[in-house]
Structures are given as structure tokens and as C-alpha cells.
Design an enzyme around this catalytic site. Structure first.
Site, PDB file in Angstrom:
ATOM      1  N   HIS A  70       0.772  -1.679  -0.026  1.00 55.38           N
ATOM      2  CA  HIS A  70       0.255  -0.471   0.266  1.00 55.38           C
ATOM      3  C   HIS A  70       0.946   1.476  -0.161  1.00 55.38           C
ATOM      4  O   HIS A  70       0.616   1.927  -0.485  1.00 55.38           O
ATOM      5  CB  HIS A  70      -1.123   0.109   0.950  1.00 55.38           C
ATOM      6  N   GLY A  76       4.434   5.982  -4.855  1.00 52.73           N
ATOM      7  CA  GLY A  76       6.200   5.347  -4.713  1.00 52.73           C
ATOM      8  C   GLY A  76       6.866   4.760  -3.272  1.00 52.73           C
ATOM      9  O   GLY A  76       5.874   4.855  -2.121  1.00 52.73           O
ATOM     10  N   ASP A  78       7.873   5.065  -0.602  1.00 57.59           N
ATOM     11  CA  ASP A  78       8.037   6.527   0.254  1.00 57.59           C
ATOM     12  C   ASP A  78       8.036   6.760   1.666  1.00 57.59           C
ATOM     13  O   ASP A  78       8.567   8.366   2.668  1.00 57.59           O
ATOM     14  CB  ASP A  78       8.533   7.787  -0.423  1.00 57.59           C
ATOM     15  N   SER A  80       4.738   6.957   2.591  1.00 53.28           N
ATOM     16  CA  SER A  80       3.829   8.100   3.105  1.00 53.28           C
ATOM     17  C   SER A  80       2.713   7.579   3.693  1.00 53.28           C
ATOM     18  O   SER A  80       1.841   8.361   4.256  1.00 53.28           O
ATOM     19  CB  SER A  80       3.611   8.473   1.111  1.00 53.28           C
ATOM     20  N   HIS A 193      -0.858 -12.965  -0.661  1.00 52.28           N
ATOM     21  CA  HIS A 193      -1.644 -13.787  -0.566  1.00 52.28           C
ATOM     22  C   HIS A 193      -1.635 -15.327   0.269  1.00 52.28           C
ATOM     23  O   HIS A 193      -2.452 -15.422   0.672  1.00 52.28           O
ATOM     24  CB  HIS A 193      -3.123 -13.716  -1.079  1.00 52.28           C
ATOM     25  N   THR A 194      -0.661 -15.544   0.352  1.00 56.04           N
ATOM     26  CA  THR A 194       0.051 -16.484   0.711  1.00 56.04           C
ATOM     27  C   THR A 194       0.196 -16.606   2.582  1.00 56.04           C
ATOM     28  O   THR A 194       0.052 -17.927   3.477  1.00 56.04           O
ATOM     29  CB  THR A 194       1.291 -18.101   0.645  1.00 56.04           C
ATOM     30  N   ASP A 247      -4.877 -17.497   3.288  1.00 56.79           N
ATOM     31  CA  ASP A 247      -5.091 -19.517   2.667  1.00 56.79           C
ATOM     32  C   ASP A 247      -5.105 -20.022   4.025  1.00 56.79           C
ATOM     33  O   ASP A 247      -5.090 -20.123   5.093  1.00 56.79           O
ATOM     34  CB  ASP A 247      -3.436 -19.149   2.915  1.00 56.79           C
ATOM     35  N   THR A 250      -2.997 -23.164   4.424  1.00 51.24           N
ATOM     36  CA  THR A 250      -1.432 -22.961   5.596  1.00 51.24           C
ATOM     37  C   THR A 250      -1.070 -21.631   5.041  1.00 51.24           C
ATOM     38  O   THR A 250       0.046 -20.558   5.454  1.00 51.24           O
ATOM     39  CB  THR A 250       0.229 -23.180   4.846  1.00 51.24           C
ATOM     40  N   ASP A 255       4.694 -19.967   1.418  1.00 51.10           N
ATOM     41  CA  ASP A 255       5.105 -20.931   0.490  1.00 51.10           C
ATOM     42  C   ASP A 255       4.061 -20.347  -0.652  1.00 51.10           C
ATOM     43  O   ASP A 255       3.300 -19.529  -0.882  1.00 51.10           O
ATOM     44  CB  ASP A 255       4.775 -22.389   1.341  1.00 51.10           C
TER      45      ASP A 255
END
Length: 328
Positions: A70, A76, A78, A80, A193-194, A247, A250, A255
Site C-alpha cells: 500500500h 512510490g 517513500d 507516505s 496472499h499466502t 490461505d 498454511t 509458500d
């Protein structure tokens, strides 16, 4: 078998070297071991802070990784997103569920004691996310440092620059492309998102509520048994703070299970499921589902690109004394 592993390892070294060299040339003011002279224990202190905090709270690696995403996708990499105040990125509703701020603040406080006004908050966040992935069982990735902290943080810049969980592949690809990231990077970085968790509202659009308050699956791309499990954990009257693991298999381990979940139609978000259902990315998902080694190799390359998006150097930014506010 041993010879094949050695060849694969050397391929990994070559790819990592070429990728690193490319970014060194593209970002001449960033470098590896940037703080070698000014604060030689900087990375060690960040790593220890992440490990100590994650040992007490196993959800932190996922939070730190999401926090980095995010930050880098808006203005970028930085720092922020770390700034507090009305109208900042952090105040936007899309960011109110972010976590991991305390880890960055703790590392900064420690670094200010030993190396005052030297290490930027944006570097701390990039290093912390890298270390969080390693702590959760993922690969260790080289990180160039020397970023400066940005002075601009606007809530109005958040929504146009982050992926919504209902996005189509085209919408996600267009956004990634605008940041210099490829379709391959999109598939690889979605592997974040693992680990981590999500609020029920993030995938509620895949269900419909009837007059009796029961949820019915309306998204055929989601496995029905998995959908039933989700409705039990996230009923229609679930509190706003209720979360489920990204997930289901696990959840605390970094992984390649995420990709196997997609093959089983167990992607939590619509934006996950589309990676397997769209022919442009199906083969990539299948490849990463079969080889954790391949996932880790590609993760290193894509993560390296992510943390170099829109970095500020020299007089483009500052070294904040506090990560939550710009210098007065």
C-alpha cells in the site's frame, strides 16, 4: 539429483545477479549496504525488531507485507503511508485496516538511538517486509537502500492506485503496468496472499444475502465447500472486525500453497480467482503451484522491482525523525 539442484541454484544466482545489476544501473543513488559506514547495524536492528515482534504476533508478517504494498503503489516506496493526520493516505477507509505500523515505529526508535537522522522510514519498511517474508518461511531477498521519505501523503491518491478485491485481470494489469510491473509480476506478487488475513467485507460480493439473513454463493468460480466454510466464519451479521485467513491451508507459512488453492478454486478474492480462470495467467499459476523453488525465485525478482517503484533519493525527500510525521 544433486547435480540438477546445483544447476538450478546457479541459474537462480545468475538471474538474481542480472536483476540486481539492472536495478543498480537504473537507480544509481540506491545501493546494497547503503548504511555500511553510517549505520552498519541498521539491517540487523530492523531484522531483530521484526523477528521479536513476529514471534509474539504471527499475523505481523502478513501485515507488514501488505503495508509495503500500500505504500509503494501510492506515491512510490517513500513511507507516505506511515504519516498520520487528516487527509493522509493512512486515513483513507481503504487503509484503515492496515497493520504493522508499530513494528516500523519500534525499529525507527531503536535506530534513532544508535544512528540518529540516518535511516529513512521508507528503507525500514522495505527491509521489514523483506524480513517478515523470510521469518514466515519465504526467501531472503537483497534490498537496496538509500530511499528518502516523502513529504506528500494524500487520501485522494489511494483509491486510484491500489487493487480492489473485485478487480478484473485487465484492471489489475493496467494498474501494475503503470507502475512498471508486468503480468508475470502481478501473478507472482499476488502470492503475497499466502500469508495474512482479510475482513469479511473484502469478499462479501461473492455472496448474496436473502431475506432471512443467509448468505448464498453467487460466484461460480469459488469452490462450494470452501464457500460454506467462509459463510460459517463470516455470516451476514459478522462484526466489522471479523477476519479469515487468506490461505485456508498454511496461513502462517510463506509458500506456494496460494497457487494450489487457486487450482482448487479456493482463491479468497475474486481478484485471486481470476488469475486461474483467465487464459493469460493460467499457465503461470500452474507453474508456480508445482514448484515452490520457482515461486521463490520469481518472488525475489518481482519483489525487488516492487520496492524500487518511485523511490525518492537525495533532495527529493528527507530522513524523518518520526515515521508518523514529516520533519518540522
Amino acid at each position: 539429483m544433486e547435480q540438477r539442484l546445483q544447476i538450478t541454484f546457479y541459474k537462480f544466482l545468475l538471474l538474481t545477479t542480472f536483476t540486481s545489476l539492472y536495478w543498480v544501473l537504473a537507480s544509481p543513488t540506491l545501493s546494497f549496504n547503503f548504511y555500511a559506514a553510517s549505520c552498519p547495524t541498521a539491517e540487523f536492528m530492523v531484522r531483530n525488531t521484526v523477528r521479536s515482534a513476529s514471534s509474539l504476533d504471527q499475523t505481523l508478517p502478513g501485515k507488514l507485507l501488505r503495508l509495503l504494498f500500500h505504500d509503494c503503489m501510492v506515491e512510490g516506496c517513500d513511507g507516505s503511508v506511515l504519516l498520520e493526520g487528516n487527509g493522509t493516505e493512512r486515513s483513507d477507509p481503504a487503509n484503515t485496516s492496515l497493520g504493522g505500523f508499530s513494528v516500523v515505529d519500534s525499529a525507527k526508535e531503536l535506530l534513532e538511538l544508535f544512528c540518529p537522522a540516518t535511516v529513512s522510514c521508507s528503507d525500514i519498511l522495505a527491509l521489514a517486509a523483506r524480513d517478515a517474508v523470510e521469518f514466515a518461511g519465504g526467501p531472503n531477498v537483497q534490498v537496496m537502500t538509500g530511499r528518502r521519505d516523502g513529504r506528500v501523503s494524500l487520501a485522494s491518491n489511494v483509491r486510484p492506485n491500489i487493487i480492489d478485491t473485485s478487480f478484473t485481470l485487465d484492471e489489475m494489469n493496467n494498474l501494475f503496468s503503470s507502475k512498471g510491473l508486468s503480468l508475470d509480476d502481478l501473478v507472482t506478487l499476488s502470492g503475497a496472499h499466502t500469508i495474512g488475513s482479510a475482513h469479511c467485507s473484502a469478499f462479501r460480493d461473492r455472496f448474496q444475502e436473502d431475506s432471512e439473513g443467509n448468505l448464498t454463493l453467487i460466484d461460480s468460480s469459488l469452490d462450494k465447500i470452501y464457500a460454506d466454510e467462509l459463510t460459517k466464519k463470516c455470516p451476514a451479521d459478522a462484526s466489522l472486525s471479523t477476519t479469515v485467513n487468506n490461505d485456508p491451508e498454511t496461513s502462517m507459512l510463506f509458500d506456494n500453497q496460494y497457487y494450489r488453492n487457486l487450482l482448487s478454486h479456493k482463491g479468497l478474492f475474486q481478484s485471486d480467482s481470476v488469475l486461474f480462470s483467465d487464459g493469460r495467467t493460467t499457465v503461470k499459476v500452474e507453474e508456480l503451484s508445482k514448484s515452490q523453488e520457482s515461486f521463490f525465485m520469481k518472488w525475489g525478482q518481482s519483489f525487488f522491482k516492487l520496492i524500487n517503484i518511485g523511490v525518492k533519493t537525495d533532495n527529493e525527500g528527507e530522513i524523518r525523525r518520526l515515521c508518523t510525521s514529516i520533519n518540522g
